[in-house]
Design an enzyme around this catalytic site. Sequence first.
Site, PDB file in Angstrom:
ATOM      1  N   CYS A  23      36.047  50.522  35.907  1.00 49.82           N
ATOM      2  CA  CYS A  23      36.157  50.803  37.421  1.00 49.82           C
ATOM      3  C   CYS A  23      36.004  52.290  37.970  1.00 49.82           C
ATOM      4  CB  CYS A  23      37.691  50.291  37.796  1.00 49.82           C
ATOM      5  SG  CYS A  23      38.768  51.347  37.502  1.00 49.82           S
TER       6      CYS A  23
ATOM      7  N   GLU B  17      45.575  43.523  30.342  1.00 51.60           N
ATOM      8  CA  GLU B  17      44.414  43.088  31.048  1.00 51.60           C
ATOM      9  C   GLU B  17      43.440  42.263  30.067  1.00 51.60           C
ATOM     10  OE1 GLU B  17      41.835  46.446  33.194  1.00 51.60           O
ATOM     11  OE2 GLU B  17      40.237  45.091  32.806  1.00 51.60           O
TER      12      GLU B  17
ATOM     13  N   SER C  95      49.880  53.411  29.199  1.00 49.17           N
ATOM     14  CA  SER C  95      49.158  53.364  30.231  1.00 49.17           C
ATOM     15  C   SER C  95      47.748  53.763  29.695  1.00 49.17           C
ATOM     16  CB  SER C  95      49.229  54.511  31.190  1.00 49.17           C
ATOM     17  OG  SER C  95      48.147  54.772  32.183  1.00 49.17           O
TER      18      SER C  95
ATOM     19  N   HIS D  49      51.409  50.239  35.014  1.00 49.71           N
ATOM     20  CA  HIS D  49      52.074  50.843  33.767  1.00 49.71           C
ATOM     21  C   HIS D  49      52.518  52.283  33.801  1.00 49.71           C
ATOM     22  CE1 HIS D  49      49.812  47.731  30.760  1.00 49.71           C
ATOM     23  NE2 HIS D  49      50.934  47.396  31.375  1.00 49.71           N
TER      24      HIS D  49
ATOM     25  N   HIS E 209      47.317  43.974  36.643  1.00 49.04           N
ATOM     26  CA  HIS E 209      46.215  44.097  35.327  1.00 49.04           C
ATOM     27  C   HIS E 209      45.663  42.531  35.275  1.00 49.04           C
ATOM     28  CE1 HIS E 209      49.961  46.536  34.558  1.00 49.04           C
ATOM     29  NE2 HIS E 209      49.036  47.367  34.292  1.00 49.04           N
TER      30      HIS E 209
HETATM   31  S1  SF4 Z   1      41.018  50.461  40.437  1.00 51.29           S
HETATM   32 FE1  SF4 Z   1      40.769  50.439  38.132  1.00 51.29          FE
HETATM   33  S2  SF4 Z   1      42.657  51.411  37.320  1.00 51.29           S
HETATM   34 FE2  SF4 Z   1      43.045  50.822  39.301  1.00 51.29          FE
HETATM   35  S3  SF4 Z   1      43.960  48.834  39.152  1.00 51.29           S
HETATM   36 FE3  SF4 Z   1      41.976  48.261  39.718  1.00 51.29          FE
HETATM   37  S4  SF4 Z   1      41.050  48.144  37.671  1.00 51.29           S
HETATM   38 FE4  SF4 Z   1      42.956  49.153  37.411  1.00 51.29          FE
END
Ligand code: SF4
Length: 314
Positions: A203, A134, A231, A49, A82
Amino acid sequence: MSSSISQPKEIHLAATQGFCAGVASAIEVVELALKKFGSPLYVRHHIVHNTMVIMDLEAKGVVFIECLDEVPSGEVVIFSAHGTSPEQYGLAKQRGVRVIDATCPLVTKVHRAAMRFSERGVQTILIGHKGHQELIGTSGYVDQNLLFVVENIKDVDQLDIAQDRPVGYLTQTTLSVSDTKGIIERLKQRFPHIQSASKSQICYATQNRQDAVLELARFCDVIIVCGSPHSSNSNRLKERAEQEGVQSYIIDMADELQAEWLTDKQCIGVTSGASVPKKIVDQTVSRIQSFYPETSLFEYENKETGINFPIPAL
Ligand code: SF4
């Protein structure tokens, strides 16, 4: 400029910002596929995004689509970072379209946890933003009879869930750490035996960027977040700064930054979401310095260096 207005003196860049490993690898997949298959190259949903990333890839011949009907049979399609529901993989197969999967491995982990819950008949509460790609993708891995989506504490209070059957929760990867904590606490009050996956699904990249903006908020008067309006993780950075009482603005491109936002500010924080090219942060710093040439720039060690995710076979 009037001499009575105090000028910004310092620009501080957030220690952790810029591409996360999932975004970097998804963009690399598209670049490699362009080299191998040429254009047009189809990508379902924006690969990440960010407006600049999308414009750059479109200029190289990438065609972003939402519906697989737009991909001719025999062509390749890349699925975005996503994550994509199983239904779309099935549709691609039916249409004779080959899928290259750029789903972030950390999102794939959430999909697996969702499937494990459904296999065991666990009523699954997904915490996330309704309509976000997502969440749409992850919802597809949950038995639809067991699926519940909540965005906030009010949604938790309105859940109509069988108390005599198991219940569990999972989260979107890019949520606000603090907001999610409140929602989970309320879920635990309502469902004392609620299950969760062994690890938080927020994450490392989301956590690190929120920690870094919190650090900036301790001493900055204003925080500029580079990130596209759609985003999720960029918007959470702006919210995080504002929760700490620091005025914050989100900009998609550097030229959106207004000089008056910085009037009477001494210390400017600059950060960016996980899908933002470094070029935009550099251009933002240059724009601030074009308004206020005397500012000093402070940068900090980024603890995320060296994190890479594998690239799927093309
Ligand atoms: S590390 Fe986290 S923010 Fe980056 S693509 Fe993966 S889930 Fe999304």
